[in-house]
Enzyme design. Structure first.
Site, short mmCIF file in Angstrom:
data_model
loop_
_atom_site.label_atom_id
_atom_site.label_comp_id
_atom_site.label_asym_id
_atom_site.label_seq_id
_atom_site.Cartn_x
_atom_site.Cartn_y
_atom_site.Cartn_z
N TYR A 192 -2.05 -1.13 10.37
CA TYR A 192 -2.26 -1.58 8.98
C TYR A 192 -1.10 -1.12 8.10
CZ TYR A 192 -4.19 -1.42 4.23
OH TYR A 192 -4.38 -1.55 2.88
N SER A 228 0.84 -1.20 0.00
CA SER A 228 0.00 0.00 0.00
C SER A 228 0.87 1.24 0.00
CB SER A 228 -0.88 0.00 1.26
OG SER A 228 -1.51 1.27 1.41
N1 LIG Z 1 -8.49 0.06 -1.90
C1 LIG Z 1 -7.38 0.74 -1.62
O1 LIG Z 1 -7.33 1.96 -1.66
C2 LIG Z 1 -6.13 -0.02 -1.25
C3 LIG Z 1 -4.93 0.71 -1.16
C4 LIG Z 1 -3.77 0.07 -0.85
C5 LIG Z 1 -3.77 -1.29 -0.63
N2 LIG Z 1 -4.94 -2.00 -0.70
C6 LIG Z 1 -4.87 -3.43 -0.46
O2 LIG Z 1 -5.39 -4.10 -1.60
C7 LIG Z 1 -5.87 -5.38 -1.21
C8 LIG Z 1 -7.28 -5.57 -1.73
O3 LIG Z 1 -8.10 -4.57 -1.18
P1 LIG Z 1 -9.40 -4.00 -1.91
O4 LIG Z 1 -9.23 -2.56 -2.08
O5 LIG Z 1 -9.73 -4.84 -3.07
O6 LIG Z 1 -10.41 -4.14 -0.71
P2 LIG Z 1 -11.53 -5.13 -0.31
O7 LIG Z 1 -12.62 -5.04 -1.34
O8 LIG Z 1 -11.78 -4.79 1.08
O9 LIG Z 1 -10.88 -6.58 -0.40
C9 LIG Z 1 -10.30 -7.20 0.69
C10 LIG Z 1 -10.05 -8.64 0.30
O10 LIG Z 1 -9.43 -9.32 1.41
C11 LIG Z 1 -10.24 -10.43 1.78
N3 LIG Z 1 -10.31 -10.62 3.23
C12 LIG Z 1 -10.73 -9.73 4.15
N4 LIG Z 1 -10.77 -10.31 5.38
C13 LIG Z 1 -10.36 -11.61 5.19
C14 LIG Z 1 -10.20 -12.72 6.05
N5 LIG Z 1 -10.45 -12.64 7.36
N6 LIG Z 1 -9.75 -13.88 5.53
C15 LIG Z 1 -9.48 -13.99 4.21
N7 LIG Z 1 -9.62 -12.98 3.34
C16 LIG Z 1 -10.06 -11.79 3.83
C17 LIG Z 1 -11.63 -10.09 1.29
O11 LIG Z 1 -12.39 -11.28 1.11
P3 LIG Z 1 -13.89 -11.40 1.70
O12 LIG Z 1 -14.58 -10.12 1.47
O13 LIG Z 1 -14.46 -12.53 0.92
O14 LIG Z 1 -13.75 -11.73 3.17
C18 LIG Z 1 -11.36 -9.36 0.00
O15 LIG Z 1 -11.16 -10.25 -1.06
C19 LIG Z 1 -5.77 -5.44 0.31
O16 LIG Z 1 -4.58 -6.12 0.67
C20 LIG Z 1 -5.68 -3.97 0.70
O17 LIG Z 1 -5.02 -3.81 1.93
C21 LIG Z 1 -6.12 -1.39 -1.02
#
Ligand SMILES: NC(=O)c1ccc[n+]([C@@H]2O[C@H](COP(=O)([O-])OP(=O)(O)OC[C@H]3O[C@@H](n4cnc5c(N)ncnc54)[C@H](OP(=O)(O)O)[C@@H]3O)[C@@H](O)[C@H]2O)c1
Length: 256
Positions: A161, A147
């Site tokens: 985080y 991130s």
């Molecule tokens: N969106 C942003 O701005 C941003 C920025 C920097 C980094 N990121 C990173 O990008 C990655 C994906 O995030 P996203 O933006 O696509 O957000 P998201 O829609 O919140 O996706 C989170 C993912 O992690 C899974 N997850 C959450 N809790 C879990 C658990 N207890 N066990 C197994 N899997 C779990 C979720 O699966 P379920 O929903 O099925 O539980 C979902 O597939 C993450 O690592 C996040 O930290 C996001």
């Protein structure tokens, strides 16, 4: 889009592939000919795009749910992958989320452990579990989601985080050195502020608009903006001489 045969015949694992960035990454690997093991967190039964069900029906994907916060959660998913794949070419460790916003003083032991287990420990566990399969892969590659907050410290309440993402970035660099002799490359994609469910949960509309105004390209990112970076770093033909790097995908939000 990359060439539709770029990953033909290759086995790919994407964790957190049920929605957001991971879903788009899984979709683009499928579009480029890969067989994809799509890990879903706790939402396997929830509404999911037809593309995944279609790919399952055609034998190009399989879905498996595992709660990475549960005891043996990562290992149970690893068992499923081992039962379906003889070797692994690409591992994308993407599952993770902020969990909540916690002020330093009031952070509970449980919240701390939850954020660390999900965003940090599960990546170590999954990587360790998949290494024997990766060693049997063709030009294997690991791509980890970190991130922008790993470098900036993130916004209020995201200290643990952000620190876990910095851990994964450093862990990836160390692994890149360690695994180079085995021909395994390790890199990271570092998304900026990406419009997914993530921010629906953790950021107000006002906060997102204020962030948008600081982004040189003038908009928040999308999962579609991020996914090609994963495929690039996974493809030997495109990035075979790149390892131990973090690719920032943020519209210029962080330039240094
Ligand atoms: N969106 C942003 O701005 C941003 C920025 C920097 C980094 N990121 C990173 O990008 C990655 C994906 O995030 P996203 O933006 O696509 O957000 P998201 O829609 O919140 O996706 C989170 C993912 O992690 C899974 N997850 C959450 N809790 C879990 C658990 N207890 N066990 C197994 N899997 C779990 C979720 O699966 P379920 O929903 O099925 O539980 C979902 O597939 C993450 O690592 C996040 O930290 C996001």
């Amino acid at each position: 889009m990359y060439h539709p045969a770029l990953f033909k015949g290759m086995n790919v694992v994407v964790t957190g592939g049920g929605r957001g960035i991971g879903l788009e990454v899984a979709r683009q690997f499928l579009d480029c000919g890969a067989r994809v093991a799509v890990h879903m967190g706790r939402s396997i039964a929830a509404d999911r795009p037809e593309i995944l069900d279609l790919a399952v029906a055609e034998g190009r994907a399989f879905l498996a749910a595992a709660d990475f916060l549960a005891a043996q959660g990562v290992e149970s998913f690893a068992d499923v992958v081992r039962s379906r794949f003889d070797g692994l070419d690409v591992l994308v460790n993407n599952a993770g989320t902020m969990v909540g916003r916690f002020a330093a003083e009031s952070l509970s032991d449980e919240d701390y452990r939850t954020v660390v287990q999900l965003n940090q420990t599960s990546v170590v566990e999954m990587t360790r579990a998949m290494l024997p399969l990766l060693r049997k892969g063709t030009h294997p590659a690991i791509v980890n989601t970190v991130s922008i907050s790993a470098r900036t410290g993130g916004s209020a309440g995201s200290s643990i985080y952000s620190a876990t993402k910095a851990f994964v970035a450093t862990y990836s660099k160390a692994l890149a050195r360690e695994l180079a002799a085995d021909g395994i490359r390790v890199n990271c994609v570092s998304p900026g502020t990406i419009a997914t469910d993530f921010h629906e949960r953790y950021s107000s509309r006002e906060k997102l608009e204020a962030t948008r105004r600081t982004i040189p390209l003038g908009r928040l990112g999308t999962a579609e903006d991020c996914a090609p970076a994963y495929l690039f770093l996974a493809a030997h033909a495109l990035s075979g001489y790149i390892t131990g790097q973090v690719l920032e995908v943020n519209g210029g939000q962080l330039i240094c």
